[in-house]
Design an enzyme around this catalytic site. Structure first.
Site, mmCIF file in Angstrom:
data_model
loop_
_atom_site.group_PDB
_atom_site.id
_atom_site.type_symbol
_atom_site.label_atom_id
_atom_site.label_comp_id
_atom_site.label_asym_id
_atom_site.label_seq_id
_atom_site.Cartn_x
_atom_site.Cartn_y
_atom_site.Cartn_z
ATOM 1 C CG ASP A 28 39.117 74.801 36.844
ATOM 2 O OD1 ASP A 28 39.979 73.924 37.050
ATOM 3 O OD2 ASP A 28 39.060 75.455 35.781
ATOM 4 C CB THR A 52 41.508 72.938 25.386
ATOM 5 O OG1 THR A 52 40.258 72.709 26.023
ATOM 6 C CG2 THR A 52 42.048 74.296 25.810
ATOM 7 C CG ASN A 92 38.531 79.093 35.754
ATOM 8 O OD1 ASN A 92 38.345 80.262 35.445
ATOM 9 N ND2 ASN A 92 38.709 78.144 34.859
#
Length: 298
Positions: A234, A104, A41
């Site tokens: 990011d 996540t 990213n």
């Protein structure tokens, strides 16, 4: 040239009403698949902003010829990949609830190869989420080091964090990662800040803080319509590093990072709405005025 070390991944991003407790379930209201991985990213963000970037990462034998590979080629990202046959390219499963809290689950897949891979020594490197020991070895061998532990912060031992921070010039982290680093190290936030030349701590929609030269400076977030917070950090790092190699002052780098991040959250997916340098400038002018170098040229 900016070098970025860490994961390349495929992101499965889902929206849920709430994050379930242990032994409970929840309903998925939306699910999409995107290109991701923290390091990838950041590399994509840097490339779109017009800077040269090399991504050091691990991929499985499902990557060659994939749409993701074609996307990186289109962006002009240079790649130093460890290709691991018989493995998947890392895959992230992310769940975001209605309050924008996130959970996540990450399949390392090919990234397990970091543990035994030879670490490069690089002139300017940003280390994103990756194998802690590999990042320590990269930091020890490199000239200028930017470090972001990310959600892998929980995997770092005290000794690994001490080693990597001792070799870090710029430290990035969000408020949760700062707290965990302090817990692991048995130090205060003030102690942590003193150990690096520069620290940038982000606070989601509440902006970010820059600690540099004994000063503490607040950078407000750019107000936009939030669609998906995934990848905002990011994008911030991509904007900061792109500005840093262009020799902007640290505060300006943070502002550029903030603007870059504001684009990322307006659409789902970490790489779907990253700006070019000109797009970043357009929004920067609205919220922060002219860049210092533009002022110098008048």
């Amino acid at each position: 040239m900016i070098h970025v070390v860490g994961h390349t991944a495929v992101d499965h991003i889902s929206r849920v009403h709430h994050l379930p407790e242990k032994n409970q379930s929840t309903h998925i209201t939306d699910r999409q698949i995107f290109f991701g991985g923290g390091a990838a990213n950041i590399a994509a963000g840097i490339a779109l902003l017009g800077e040269s970037v090399t991504l050091h990462s691990c991929v499985g034998d499902d990557f060659s010829g994939s749409d993701y590979e074609k996307w990186m080629e289109k962006l002009g990202i240079r790649r130093q990949f460890f290709e691991v046959p018989g493995t998947h390219t890392p895959t992230a499963f992310m769940f975001t609830d209605e309050s924008e809290s996130q959970m996540t689950f990450f399949e390392w897949g090919a990234s397990k190869a970091f543990a035994t891979a030879e670490a490069p020594g690089l002139p300017l490197v940003h280390m994103a989420t990756a194998d802690p020991d590999f990042n320590c070895r990269v930091a020890q061998k490199s000239e200028f080091v930017s470090f972001d532990p990310g959600q892998d912060v929980f995997w770092y031992t005290k000794e690994q964090l001490e080693s990597i921070i001792a070799n870090t010039d710029i430290l990035f982290a969000n408020q949760h990662e700062v707290q965990q680093m302090c817990t692991t190290l048995g130090k205060t936030k003030a102690d942590l800040i003193k150990e690096v030349t520069m620290a940038i701590f982000t606070m989601s929609g509440d902006g970010s803080m820059l600690y540099f030269g004994g000063r503490e400076q607040f950078i407000p977030a750019v107000p936009v319509t939030l669609v998906d917070p995934t990848g905002a950090g990011d994008a911030y790092r991509a904007g900061f590093l792109s500005a840093y190699v262009r020799e902007f002052a640290p505060l300006t780098c943070c502002q550029i990072g903030t603007v870059t991040a504001s684009y990322a959250v307006e659409r789902a997916g970490c790489q779907t709405n990253l700006p070019t340098w000109d797009q970043m400038l357009e929004r920067y002018h609205v919220h922060f005025g002219k860049l210092e170098k533009e002022q110098d040229q008048e």
